[in-house]
Scaffold this motif. Structure first.
Motif, PDB file in Angstrom:
ATOM      1  N   ASP A 152      -2.926  17.432  18.414  1.00 17.09           N
ATOM      2  CA  ASP A 152      -1.702  18.069  18.896  1.00 17.09           C
ATOM      3  C   ASP A 152      -1.014  17.210  19.950  1.00 17.09           C
ATOM      4  O   ASP A 152       0.215  17.126  19.984  1.00 17.09           O
ATOM      5  N   GLY A 153      -1.796  16.533  20.778  1.00 20.20           N
ATOM      6  CA  GLY A 153      -1.173  15.633  21.755  1.00 20.20           C
ATOM      7  C   GLY A 153      -0.535  14.463  21.038  1.00 20.20           C
ATOM      8  O   GLY A 153       0.598  14.074  21.305  1.00 20.20           O
ATOM      9  N   MET A 164      -4.741  18.451  13.719  1.00 21.61           N
ATOM     10  CA  MET A 164      -5.850  19.252  14.210  1.00 21.61           C
ATOM     11  C   MET A 164      -5.467  19.747  15.589  1.00 21.61           C
ATOM     12  O   MET A 164      -5.633  19.057  16.585  1.00 21.61           O
ATOM     13  N   ASN A 213      -5.895  21.702  18.624  1.00 24.97           N
ATOM     14  CA  ASN A 213      -6.891  22.400  19.450  1.00 24.97           C
ATOM     15  C   ASN A 213      -6.315  22.782  20.803  1.00 24.97           C
ATOM     16  O   ASN A 213      -7.038  23.156  21.719  1.00 24.97           O
ATOM     17  N   ILE A 248      -5.398  21.164  23.259  1.00 23.95           N
ATOM     18  CA  ILE A 248      -6.000  20.474  24.414  1.00 23.95           C
ATOM     19  C   ILE A 248      -6.073  18.983  24.092  1.00 23.95           C
ATOM     20  O   ILE A 248      -6.016  18.593  22.929  1.00 23.95           O
ATOM     21  N   TYR A 249      -6.153  18.171  25.120  1.00 22.91           N
ATOM     22  CA  TYR A 249      -6.469  16.754  24.928  1.00 22.91           C
ATOM     23  C   TYR A 249      -7.982  16.623  24.944  1.00 22.91           C
ATOM     24  O   TYR A 249      -8.602  16.707  25.991  1.00 22.91           O
ATOM     25  N   GLY A 250      -8.557  16.452  23.770  1.00 25.20           N
ATOM     26  CA  GLY A 250     -10.008  16.397  23.679  1.00 25.20           C
ATOM     27  C   GLY A 250     -10.565  15.069  24.160  1.00 25.20           C
ATOM     28  O   GLY A 250     -11.371  15.017  25.085  1.00 25.20           O
TER      29      GLY A 250
HETATM   30 MG   LIG Z   1      -5.899  18.070  20.818  1.00 26.45          MG
END
Ligand SMILES: [Mg+2]
Ligand SMILES: Cc1ncc(C[n+]2csc(CCOP(=O)(O)OP(=O)(O)O)c2C)c(N)n1
Ligand SMILES: Cc1ncc(C[n+]2csc(CCOP(=O)(O)OP(=O)(O)O)c2C)c(N)n1
Ligand code: SF4
Ligand code: SF4
Ligand SMILES: [Mg+2]
Lengths: 576, 288, 576, 288
Positions: free
Chosen positions: B92-93, B118, B120, B122-124
């Motif tokens: 997403d980022g 994908m 989520n 958030i920045y995984g």
């Molecule tokens: Mg992400």
């Protein structure tokens, strides 16, 4: 005369372009060598513009002359701009309608200044805008060319506007021609040309035909002065060659698309100028890291930031050399003439595929936008070396699940497979990776991969990495790009004066041909590096490579104008 | 006939156990097999992030590119070789933060690729900062006082920018995920599938449980017509984006199809690169 | 002992961080000098991780030691990784539960290897995860520290989890402490520290407190390893200082926002690493062209492209020096210790406003992420020089419609006005402009503006532009950034061996302090430039500036690991 | 009290006679006067293009930045000094091509600035290439065979990404243009005004005449409620974007207002930079 210079100036939109096109077409067919440069003001519409054309019967020319022999002035600005450049025994023809004859500057000695009825004669035919053809007729008469060779080309030029207009334009031409012939006051005949038919084209156009001739079938670009012409010409011509050209949303995208196309197996390129190169830096690093061929044209212009977008500079060298973070292999080629630009594109595509890395064409505004004569494209000089590939048969034999796309080899180059090839699937990542392409942080692998990537380009050569002319015992003049013309003429002038001057024009800027240049520098008493930038970027590169560089001096010009031979002579005289 | 085995490789993903991206990986492999695509005819291009690592785990021609630029690379691949099946994947980022511009332009251009995000929220990979889809108020490493910004709505963005196939899926429902990816790949034109793919390590709000509880399945909703842009826009509002299924679908010319006559056709496919006299004449005619 | 090294290793999530925090807090309060480095595997969760802590009673230390005295191993990987680095008379304590004792490597001579009941003892208290406190107790006992100084800090650390848990952790500590004391088998007592209370923090943290202390009130950033911590800490701390921090959508935006904030009059910065620097290149050029202060931290990491994101490299120097198209003034400062990092931020903000140009802090992964002892922040050392400004009164007096924002002055710096100031309105453009800021293509103006911008920074100095130590007659070691610690210790070792070695650590990378360095190089018999990159980027810069550089040799390390003193000694020995 | 004279300067714009951008210039000056803003309290930030030159023609604190990045710069200006009135201006290429990402994110962040795009559906400064708003099929210098791409819809993009004020104007109607810019500037939050501003030199299709003939005025349309996102989305479809007036409007917290307590407040305004003991303690407490 063996050569002369004609300038046609006026407001933008006064038909200067057509005069230029017809004149250069006819002269080209006659075999003359030409060099033309169009000066624009930065306004979109209106404002002064002029076309400066140098014509030579024999000698090849790569720079405008500093003296003008014939000036056609549709506006007053043309006179003010060029009066001090008029040669002795030269002529200024100014329009009797649009240039007020009172208050004109006084013509220098030997310069004839004539009120010419361009517009008047055109109006007699019903359309004052045909004044440009009247002017063309006058030029033709002054040079003693036969009028008939112009008729056909004029007709062709205006055919799209209908037979009638086409014919009227020929008549306008004739009126101008007759005007001079009748007056019989002056003529500047040119010695007939010794060369055969040539092409006449800009550096940008040369790079386009070079690219298409070399099998480039994908381009993504984003408009920017002075590179837009490359994109536009590619868009125009590509359909006939079956490829695809995309105007992307920005340079981040255009360079990334080009990388994608190259990964897919197509010869692909992008072209930009200053700000675009800055934006492409990250992707340039990717191309180096994943060993994907990429050809990037940088038509350097005045920087920094938006800078002087329509002016000359050669100030992106450091950006091309080291602008991306980290360290990658890369090749930088600098064409110095339009003719070279054609074949350098061919070399660029070959080297990009052979060495699997980004290749820059370091062009500059003057090279990109000046028009020069060049030999007609010779298919025999176009080579196709597509680098290390693996055949479907070999792959089937290996039959491995994971292809070793980044295998360590003796020459550090790993054979490529192309999507669609069975058993050639592999991963390509900008993360440090092993031989199959998958990420690894293993220290030994990292060392080997860096060495592999960086060492492979050490063998790059253009054949002629440095263009050397003259002896250079007294004085060695070093430069790159379009300054070649000015440096060459300065050099010739020195030699005439008994100074043993030579030039070393760097064609391969990276990997740098240090050994060869060191020998030349050691032989010379004085060494001057001549560049259109402030810091002396090429000089600094040279200094890195030459252990004792105390001898090297910098001649920088950064006001947006190209070098004239006299700039160089003046600087050197002050030294000596 | 390709099998799942052909698409797999011997490399263990470095994702956290339970990461939603495992499902997406499995779904891509499964869809490709179902569609009977040979691995060598597929290109998988990904961005940078935990999710971006996916391209290294599928045995096709794959490229792990730059943060935010995967879609641009993927468009280049497809335009240069229209015979390839091109999937682009990322986070997403990657897609809605740094890469949003390419998302919008790929959509309006209608390049025939399938884009799987994908999401989520958030920045995984960089360990837990807020992303452009993190809900307002969510506490993350870079928003300890709660995210002050309203999130982007990727589905409405896709609609506005002209994507011709738009769907949403959930890592917790592999079957629907596979079906949507298949539909996306079959769709001629740009297809976009946003996948709620929970980050079990850094996102403790938008979890499997959360999605299971809140998602509605549009595919099962009676009367929903995924061919009306206005209706699609409204259903996103109505469900607060908490749905799965095909949101919108409408075939129009792809960019390859709308190229000028001659471009991107057989000559490109056949790699006819050598210069012949006919080509030479075309090249020089304007300059002599 | 005067110094020793402790390593605590295990799976991520085994509480290694807390041991480190408590241990370093207590030791810091006792006045010891510390250097700590955390090694991660690249996996997000799981995988080995360790904390390597070097402790010194007197001497300041800026690098990890190469020998380990105490190894606490929660996992087998810790043993495998460190067994060959164990000092003579050192001890390995490995967990009796999680490390299988059969099949262990054989301890080298002098190394004691003990099965320690970390987990067992913790389990007795009901919670095996407290094994980390058991280990802490053992470490404390081995060093003969008084247990009581640890109690308070442990309690504080766990207070947020409630009194009970906090007390249990103290008990776990005591169990570990007692275990060693009872066994009485070994002890490695440390000489008490001679220094007073210090701070212990990472380079990233140092830059944050340096920035906030210097009045930085705006930051826009985008997460990237290893710079994210700077953004996160700024976000955490900024509210107390009234400023604003934005996590932007990308680096193109973060740098542009920072420029905007700076234009508005705020001290502003951005921080990034490799790929971000590449994306910022265009804006860096704008900042230079419009003479707007801008502070950019580059925490260099392994390149190119995504490269080795969690590994050490110093390979962005060329990108910082010349990555934007065209030519701009810029300043590059390289802190070599955490202590310097604090005050270098202050210098950076002062120079950015004084010289109105971009200032880079060239940090690197090891500097950013290692933790070091540093003197407690001294407000007296924080200076605020906000550069040439014009007061509202002066403006009112001038009362002009267009303020000459880019006026030519003797020192080439033009006084700035800030939005909100009456009569200070002006235009700022990246296009070449005249004194009021409006675009012009005038050749003379262009020349003067380029000279103005480029010359103004020639007077930049940090005071100490090169950190020089030792004599350096035999051997001069040159470097920049975090390699300082390793170079210094190599230097000291050479001196002990009777070799007159010295070091010259470059603190101001641009404008380059060439004169000063040339003197040092001329004096030295051998010169080695030591860098964590492949091409030798600093060496190449030096070569540009030193007319005879045949003496200069490059020592490059590019496998992702920092230099150890022994790397340098080995290389030099092979030379001599 | 500022007057029009205060906002003018002695520099002749280098636009072609008849260029739509002249009206936008006049309208910005007029709106500022109408709103009684002092020139020194206004910052005008522009991108690169013919349109981008506008910042050099208004006597305020102005900055002509980079192609596509003006909005990012403008957000920085506003966040650092919320007392300033910040206008950002640029072209369609600048805003919807290279700069679209910042447009979307500025919208969702709701930074209180006014963004004016001079949309001439062409790249003017670079002499006539197609732009992201050029209609499909339009012949331009870079699409001699007709633009193969569907244009972007800036209004729907603004809606999707969360802009809180969205309007469209026309250079040929100065009165409405001034009114819309005024409304935009008064609006608390991100306001976006797309202005059809004909390029008389390179766009021979979307001319003053064309717009005069085709535009409908939403402000005069009965029953149109500019506070409903779905309705707004649909009206854009319905009119094929050929309208002027306020499309959407809805106040919500600006980014400055939703900062964590302490941030962006008086301390920032007062420029309290000097380090005192209290600040020092806050800085070092975690590290001793
Ligand atoms: Mg992400
Ligand atoms: C130009 C650039 N900026 C920043 C980064 C650091 N970075 C790597 S991944 C990432 C974001 C990851 O988030 P997302 O895209 O959502 O992927 P996820 O890890 O959540 O799957 C960032 C900021 C980078 N690699 N390149
Ligand atoms: C990074 C970058 N790429 C390209 C350019 C060249 N360029 C200048 S203005 C422009 C587009 C102009 O179109 P638009 O934004 O619509 O403005 P207009 O001139 O039509 O007002 C381009 C491509 C640039 N200045 N910078
Ligand atoms: S951090 Fe989150 S997104 Fe990344 S692998 Fe782990 S669970 Fe998946
Ligand atoms: S080219 Fe078009 S946009 Fe540019 S000034 Fe002229 S009319 Fe205006
Ligand atoms: Mg436009």
């Amino acid at each position: 005369m063996e050569e002369l210079t004609i300038v046609i100036g006026g407001e933008q939109g006064e038909g200067i372009e057509s005069v230029g096109e017809i004149l250069t077409k006819v002269l080209s067919q006659m075999g003359f060598s030409l060099y033309g440069f169009r000066n624009f003001s930065s306004r979109i519409k209106g404002g002064h513009s002029d076309f400066n054309l140098r014509i030579s019967s024999g000698k090849e020319i790569y720079v405008n002359a500093e003296k003008v022999n014939i000036l056609v002035a549709f506006d007053r600005a043309s006179i003010d701009l060029y009066i001090n450049q008029m040669d002795k025994n030269s002529i200024i023809l100014y329009d009797s309608k649009s240039v007020k004859s009172d208050n004109l500057p006084i013509a220098p000695k030997g310069v004839i200044m004539i009120e010419a009825p361009f517009q008047e004669l055109a109006s007699e035919l019903g359309s004052p805008i045909m004044k440009n053809m009247v002017a063309l007729g006058m030029i033709c008469a002054l040079n003693n060319h036969s009028a008939s060779s112009f008729h056909k080309v004029i007709q062709e030029q205006f055919l799209k506007k209908g037979m009638k207009i086409s014919q009227l334009n020929v008549e306008a031409f004739e009126k101008g021609y007759a005007f001079i012939k009748e007056k019989n006051l002056f003529s500047i005949p040119l010695v007939p040309a010794i060369n055969s038919n040539k092409m006449f084209l800009s550096g940008n156009e040369a790079m386009v035909i070079g690219a298409l001739a070399s099998g480039c079938r994908f381009m993504a670009g984003y408009p920017i002065t002075p590179a837009s012409e490359i994109l536009e010409n590619m868009i125009n011509m590509m359909p006939e060659f079956g490829g695809v050209v995309v105007q992307a949303e920005d340079e981040l995208s255009s360079v990334a698309m080009s990388i994608g196309a190259s990964f897919a197996g197509t010869r692909s390129m992008t072209a930009t100028s200053g700000p675009g190169i800055s934006l492409m830096q990250e992707a340039i690093g990717l191309s180096g890291a994943i060993e994907i061929p990429l050809v990037i044209i940088d038509t350097q212009r005045g920087g920094p930031s938006s800078g002087l977008a329509t002016k000359m500079e050669q100030s992106d060298l450091t950006a091309m050399l080291g602008g991306t973070h980290g360290e990658i292999p890369r090749i930088i080629i600098s064409p110095s003439t339009v003719q070279e630009a054609i074949y350098d594109m061919n070399t660029a595509f070959n080297l990009a595929e052979k060495y699997q890395c980004p290749v820059f064409i370091a062009a500059d505004l003057v090279l990109s936008t000046s028009k020069q004569s060049a030999e007609i494209l010779d298919p025999l000089r176009i080579e196709m070396e597509r680098g290390k590939r693996v055949s479907d048969e070999e792959l089937a034999e290996q039959g491995k699940a994971l292809y070793d796309r980044f295998a360590f080899t003796d020459d550090h180059i790993s054979p490529r497979t192309i999507p669609g090839q069975k058993f050639g699937t592999h991963h390509a990542t900008g993360i440090e990776h092993g031989q199959t392409g998958h990420p690894t942080e293993d220290y030994e692998n990292r060392k080997k991969m860096m060495i592999k990537r960086m060492k492979k380009i050490e063998t790059v050569t253009l054949g002629e990495d440095i263009k050397a002319e003259g002896e250079g015992e007294d004085l060695l003049l070093i430069g790159f790009g379009s300054t070649y013309g000015a440096i060459r003429e300065a050099c010739e002038a020195f030699n005439k004066d008994g100074i043993k001057a030579g030039l070393a024009h760097i064609r391969l800027l990276h990997p740098f041909p240090a050994d060869q240049l060191e020998g030349m520098i050691n032989k010379a008493r004085q060494v001057i590096v001549i560049e259109n930038n402030y810091t002396g970027q090429l000089a600094d590169v040279i200094k890195q490579h030459i252990p004792d560089h105390s001898k090297i001096q910098k001649l920088s010009k950064f006001d947006g104008r190209p070098f004239a031979p006299s700039d160089i002579r003046k600087f050197c005289k002050e030294l000596v | 006939m390709s099998t799942l085995k052909d698409y797999r490789m011997d490399i263990k993903p470095n994702w956290c156990p339970g990461c939603g991206d495992f499902s997406v990986l499995a779904a891509i492999q499964k869809s490709a097999v179902n569609l009977n695509i040979e691995p060598e005819d597929m290109a998988l291009i990904s961005g940078i992030g935990c999710s971006g690592r996916i391209s290294g785990y599928v045995n096709v021609y794959s490229m792990h590119t730059m943060h935010g630029r995967a879609l641009a690379v993927a468009q280049g691949v497809k335009l240069a070789n229209p015979d390839l099946h091109v999937i682009c994947a990322g986070g997403d980022g990657d897609g809605f933060g740094i890469g949003l511009n390419h998302f919008a332009h790929a959509g309006r251009r209608n390049v025939d690729i399938t884009y799987i995000v994908m999401d989520n929220q958030i920045y995984g990979l960089t360990k837990g900062q807020m992303s452009p889809t993190s809900p307002q108020g969510m506490e993350t490493k870079s928003s300890p006082g709660g995210n002050p910004e309203q999130p982007i709505n990727p589905l409405q963005m896709a609609l506005a920018s002209g994507s011709s196939f738009i769907a949403q899926a959930f890592s917790g429902d592999l079957k629907q995920l596979v079906s949507l990816i298949e539909q996306g790949m079959k769709h001629k034109g740009f297809s976009f599938i946003n996948v709620f793919s929970p980050c079990v390590t850094f996102n403790k709000i938008l979890t499997y449980e959360f999605f299971k509880k809140n998602l509605v399945n549009l595919d099962e909703r009676e009367g929903y017509e995924p061919s009306n842009r206005g209706m699609a826009f409204n259903i996103v509002e109505e469900t607060s984006s908490m749905f799965t299924g095909v949101l919108y679908k409408n075939e129009r010319k792809t960019l390859t199809e709308s190229q000028p006559k001659g471009s991107g056709t057989d000559m490109l496919r056949q790699g006819q690169f050598e210069l012949n006299e006919n080509m030479k004449d075309k090249l020089i005619s304007r300059f002599i």
